[in-house]
Design a protein around this motif. Sequence first.
Motif, PDB file in Angstrom:
ATOM      1  N   GLY A  89      64.840  13.009  57.450  1.00  0.00           N
ATOM      2  CA  GLY A  89      65.396  12.636  56.147  1.00  0.00           C
ATOM      3  C   GLY A  89      65.887  11.210  56.137  1.00  0.00           C
ATOM      4  O   GLY A  89      65.560  10.429  55.242  1.00  0.00           O
ATOM      5  N   VAL A  90      66.633  10.846  57.176  1.00  0.00           N
ATOM      6  CA  VAL A  90      67.159   9.480  57.232  1.00  0.00           C
ATOM      7  C   VAL A  90      66.017   8.482  57.355  1.00  0.00           C
ATOM      8  O   VAL A  90      66.016   7.434  56.719  1.00  0.00           O
ATOM      9  CB  VAL A  90      68.158   9.347  58.401  1.00  0.00           C
ATOM     10  N   SER A  91      65.023   8.845  58.162  1.00  0.00           N
ATOM     11  CA  SER A  91      63.902   7.917  58.355  1.00  0.00           C
ATOM     12  C   SER A  91      63.171   7.664  57.055  1.00  0.00           C
ATOM     13  O   SER A  91      62.647   6.576  56.825  1.00  0.00           O
ATOM     14  CB  SER A  91      62.923   8.482  59.380  1.00  0.00           C
ATOM     15  N   THR A  92      63.115   8.702  56.198  1.00  0.00           N
ATOM     16  CA  THR A  92      62.407   8.527  54.931  1.00  0.00           C
ATOM     17  C   THR A  92      62.983   7.373  54.129  1.00  0.00           C
ATOM     18  O   THR A  92      62.257   6.607  53.517  1.00  0.00           O
ATOM     19  CB  THR A  92      62.519   9.803  54.081  1.00  0.00           C
ATOM     20  N   PHE A  93      64.320   7.275  54.164  1.00  0.00           N
ATOM     21  CA  PHE A  93      64.948   6.289  53.288  1.00  0.00           C
ATOM     22  C   PHE A  93      64.756   4.875  53.781  1.00  0.00           C
ATOM     23  O   PHE A  93      64.977   3.923  53.042  1.00  0.00           O
ATOM     24  CB  PHE A  93      66.436   6.617  53.129  1.00  0.00           C
TER      25      PHE A  93
ATOM     26  N   PHE B 257      58.488   5.569  60.009  1.00  0.00           N
ATOM     27  CA  PHE B 257      57.411   6.162  59.211  1.00  0.00           C
ATOM     28  C   PHE B 257      56.684   7.239  60.002  1.00  0.00           C
ATOM     29  O   PHE B 257      56.449   8.346  59.507  1.00  0.00           O
ATOM     30  CB  PHE B 257      56.438   5.055  58.789  1.00  0.00           C
ATOM     31  N   ILE B 258      56.371   6.911  61.263  1.00  0.00           N
ATOM     32  CA  ILE B 258      55.662   7.889  62.093  1.00  0.00           C
ATOM     33  C   ILE B 258      56.527   9.136  62.288  1.00  0.00           C
ATOM     34  O   ILE B 258      56.056  10.264  62.166  1.00  0.00           O
ATOM     35  CB  ILE B 258      55.278   7.253  63.441  1.00  0.00           C
ATOM     36  N   ILE B 259      57.808   8.912  62.552  1.00  0.00           N
ATOM     37  CA  ILE B 259      58.711  10.049  62.760  1.00  0.00           C
ATOM     38  C   ILE B 259      58.763  10.924  61.515  1.00  0.00           C
ATOM     39  O   ILE B 259      58.564  12.129  61.564  1.00  0.00           O
ATOM     40  CB  ILE B 259      60.133   9.552  63.104  1.00  0.00           C
ATOM     41  N   THR B 260      58.997  10.289  60.397  1.00  0.00           N
ATOM     42  CA  THR B 260      59.250  11.083  59.201  1.00  0.00           C
ATOM     43  C   THR B 260      58.012  11.847  58.748  1.00  0.00           C
ATOM     44  O   THR B 260      58.110  12.919  58.161  1.00  0.00           O
ATOM     45  CB  THR B 260      59.803  10.201  58.071  1.00  0.00           C
ATOM     46  N   VAL B 261      56.835  11.296  59.035  1.00  0.00           N
ATOM     47  CA  VAL B 261      55.631  11.995  58.597  1.00  0.00           C
ATOM     48  C   VAL B 261      55.226  13.076  59.596  1.00  0.00           C
ATOM     49  O   VAL B 261      54.896  14.193  59.219  1.00  0.00           O
ATOM     50  CB  VAL B 261      54.475  10.986  58.366  1.00  0.00           C
ATOM     51  N   THR B 262      55.267  12.737  60.887  1.00  0.00           N
ATOM     52  CA  THR B 262      54.633  13.641  61.845  1.00  0.00           C
ATOM     53  C   THR B 262      55.593  14.495  62.658  1.00  0.00           C
ATOM     54  O   THR B 262      55.190  15.538  63.163  1.00  0.00           O
ATOM     55  CB  THR B 262      53.756  12.856  62.832  1.00  0.00           C
ATOM     56  N   LEU B 263      56.835  14.064  62.819  1.00  0.00           N
ATOM     57  CA  LEU B 263      57.704  14.789  63.749  1.00  0.00           C
ATOM     58  C   LEU B 263      57.863  16.277  63.421  1.00  0.00           C
ATOM     59  O   LEU B 263      57.695  17.125  64.299  1.00  0.00           O
ATOM     60  CB  LEU B 263      59.066  14.090  63.848  1.00  0.00           C
ATOM     61  N   PRO B 264      58.179  16.627  62.155  1.00  0.00           N
ATOM     62  CA  PRO B 264      58.302  18.059  61.865  1.00  0.00           C
ATOM     63  C   PRO B 264      57.020  18.829  62.169  1.00  0.00           C
ATOM     64  O   PRO B 264      57.064  19.933  62.715  1.00  0.00           O
ATOM     65  CB  PRO B 264      58.602  18.092  60.366  1.00  0.00           C
TER      66      PRO B 264
END
Lengths: 364, 529
Positions: B426-430, B327-334
């Motif tokens: 993208g993968v993390s989102t799922f 969750f943290i990756i998918t929200v904040t990484l980009p």
Amino acid sequence: MSKEVISDKQAATLVTVFLIGSTLILGTAAQAENDMWISIILGVIITIPIYLIYSRILSLFPEKDIFEISEQVLGKLMGKAMGLLHIWFAFHLGALVLRNYGEFINVLALTATPIIMPMAMFIFICIWGVKLGIEVLGRWAELFALVLFGLLIIFAFLVIPEMKLENIIPVLYNGIAPVIDGAFSAFAFPFGEAVVFLSVFGSLKNSKSAYKVYFSGLLISGVTIMYVLIRNVAVLGSNQLKLLYFPSYAAIARIDIGTFLQRLEIVVAIIFLIAVFIKICICLLAACIGITKIFKLKDYRKIVTPIGLLMLNLSYLVYDSTMEMFDWVTNFWLYYAFPFQVILPIIIWIACEWQSRKTKTKMS
Amino acid sequence: MYKFFRFINDMILSSKNNKADISNHNPFSKKIPVSSSAIRELLRETFIDCSDIVLRELALGERPETKIILAYIDGLASKQLLTDNIITPILNERNTEILKRDCSDHNIIEMLKKNILTTCELEDIEDFNSSIDSILSGDAILYIDGQNIALKVCSKGWEARPVSEPQTESTVRGSREGFVESIRTNTSLLRRIIKSPNFKIEQMKLGTQTKTDIGICYIKGIADEEMVDMVRQRLKKIKVDGILESGYIEQYIEDAPLSLFSTIGNSEKPDKVAGKILEGRVAILCDGTPIVLTVPYLFIEAFQSTEDYYSRVFFASFNRFIRVIAFIITVTLPAFYVALLTFHSNVVPFKLLMSIAASREGVPFTPYVEMFLMGITFEILREAGVRMPKPVGQAVSIVGALVIGESAVNAGLVSDIMVILVALTGVSTFIIYPMVDAIAILRFILITAANILGFTGIFFVLLLFTAHLCSLRSFGVPYTYPFSPLDKEGLKDSIIRIPLWMLTKRPKYLVKNSPNKTRFQETGISKNE
């Protein structure tokens, strides 16, 4: 609209985060150099009687805030005058903290951006937060106190290799005078600033718990601030400490573990943001509640935006430079804040006691 | 503000609803006419131009003057059942004998019910309009000449999808059953798991035209009475002509309709819904959809899965951690990537900075534009993957993976690192699928903020969103429970899951009236009543 209430735990968290607030970054009791930690202990001791007064005022008049109380015990005119002074203090304090944050961002992160820009964005968030109400702020503080203390504890371990405890000795090398000076400075900033909560804690679930709330806040924040100051001195040494605006930031920047964990000072900015958000929100809330009470408005939410924008103006105008800000914080704040933090509450307290005696004798 | 919108909603809906009521066939109750010819006329009139209505006339015994009209909708009622249990017994010779001997106008209904008809469920109906409603929902009605009471035969039996593995939530361990479109099957799936009379299934109909069956499921004694009442009240307030999916209900009853975050959960798995009901939640079933709603829904539930409870402790907790990290990756990484390259390149370790710079060489866009374009591309591919007909699926994956990934890098339009980042996010989102809608929007907001103010901007936006999360409530329960308000019992089943035998108490905020309820007490019937 139903009255908002916050639990004791949330209130204590609010006090803790509020007190830690900008102190984590700016440091306090700079006069005492490497004996800062003694100053903090003394500062906490000085604070205890003052907090007893604050809590006593709150518990004598349950579910009322300082504005209603002072009007009740001092009469309409005097009470309103007292209220106005409280509003000014909260408002000014909020502006100063906002400026602290602006300077922090301006000095360390966005050096080319005009200082008004991050400050304006931040005050908008605070306005929004205040409009959500004290209940939401309490819950938010509870959530983010976990993050804040979690990060502090992680840093406590990571920074161990950089700490040189010999930086703390010799104890009391410069004598006791600067230490006591520092203690008063620590009382004025941050501990005495909790006077602002007198305006907000009308929404405490049980006003008898004001003692518990104030003292658990004082204890936790006192220990945290003391630890942070010891850490900063131990990592940086008192000579270097004097040269830095934001010692915590520099101390954390020293962390370098296996060349992988480095450049962690950005996380300090998160801690600062969390604490400062609560601090500004509480100040803004206190000012707005005060104005609502004194001018008999219906809902404080309607005036949050103008007051917030005025706060932004004041914080932009209040200093000319970073140096001026630090000069003010270390040398003048103590004397400026003393009447608001000590004298006014004592007057109100005496009047409170007087009146409660009178009603008691009448009753019997 | 939300109240205001709710108010407007109500206004619009009620005005629409009035119109719908007028067009509706007969809004007031009406007696069933006594003579069979009058009934036939009335039915003909009501069902004019409805080709699927069947009116079968039967003579009762040897008394030709007593006629029976059997009315049902072809395709909804089970013909087999009607032939075997209604028509055959009535026309049967032995029964004719009985009828001839004992029957009179006074006891004919009793006779039919007790001695002749062989179906399990029979019901008296006195109101003509409710008999029409019953016909429309698949029951058969027997109108008897000379009586103002009709008999309702439960004969629902239409073609339905069998219970199969759910498409949206797949698990390695645990039940393979998924809900289906029929509400009765769904309640039976739940009842098969919770075999307690305390498990209540309240039924109501929503939608003036569709008259969709809605079921409110909870366990009496565990679920907070106030909350159940709140669910009932909110459901009753819905005034709309059609409910096609539980999503309609969700949007009418949610606490914060204008929030990015959903305050109502949904699931397709009976075991998951049963688990939520056992925790004191309320499930809302809707006919015509396999998606069941559960309230209250908290933020943490997006990170919980049924398998956490089926697998052993350490793996379960590990999986929870993975989800939080995802969750943290998918929200904040980009956003952090954009902020690092735009504002804070001095924070990046030197070697990493060199490799990023090398991969970005020749890329014509700023990091923000690059990230934004790739993000949009990814969302397009995702949407295409859901929407496309199955046979052309191959094309999308080839175009997505090869053309956009490989060729865009070769052409120098995007950098390698960007493709890695977008793929990872993208993968993390799922992994946290329940929040996929909120995450996608939040990510774009964060990227934009990062491009304006760097890290400061990211923190500002996160601050806004966390404050917003703290202000949310789902059916009276704070959305961020158990973190704030902090609850020790709740934390045991949050980011970590402690062993099941240590999870002895129910979440405090869900079972408000008696917070210390243990998971063992409520098995008896007598204790709660």
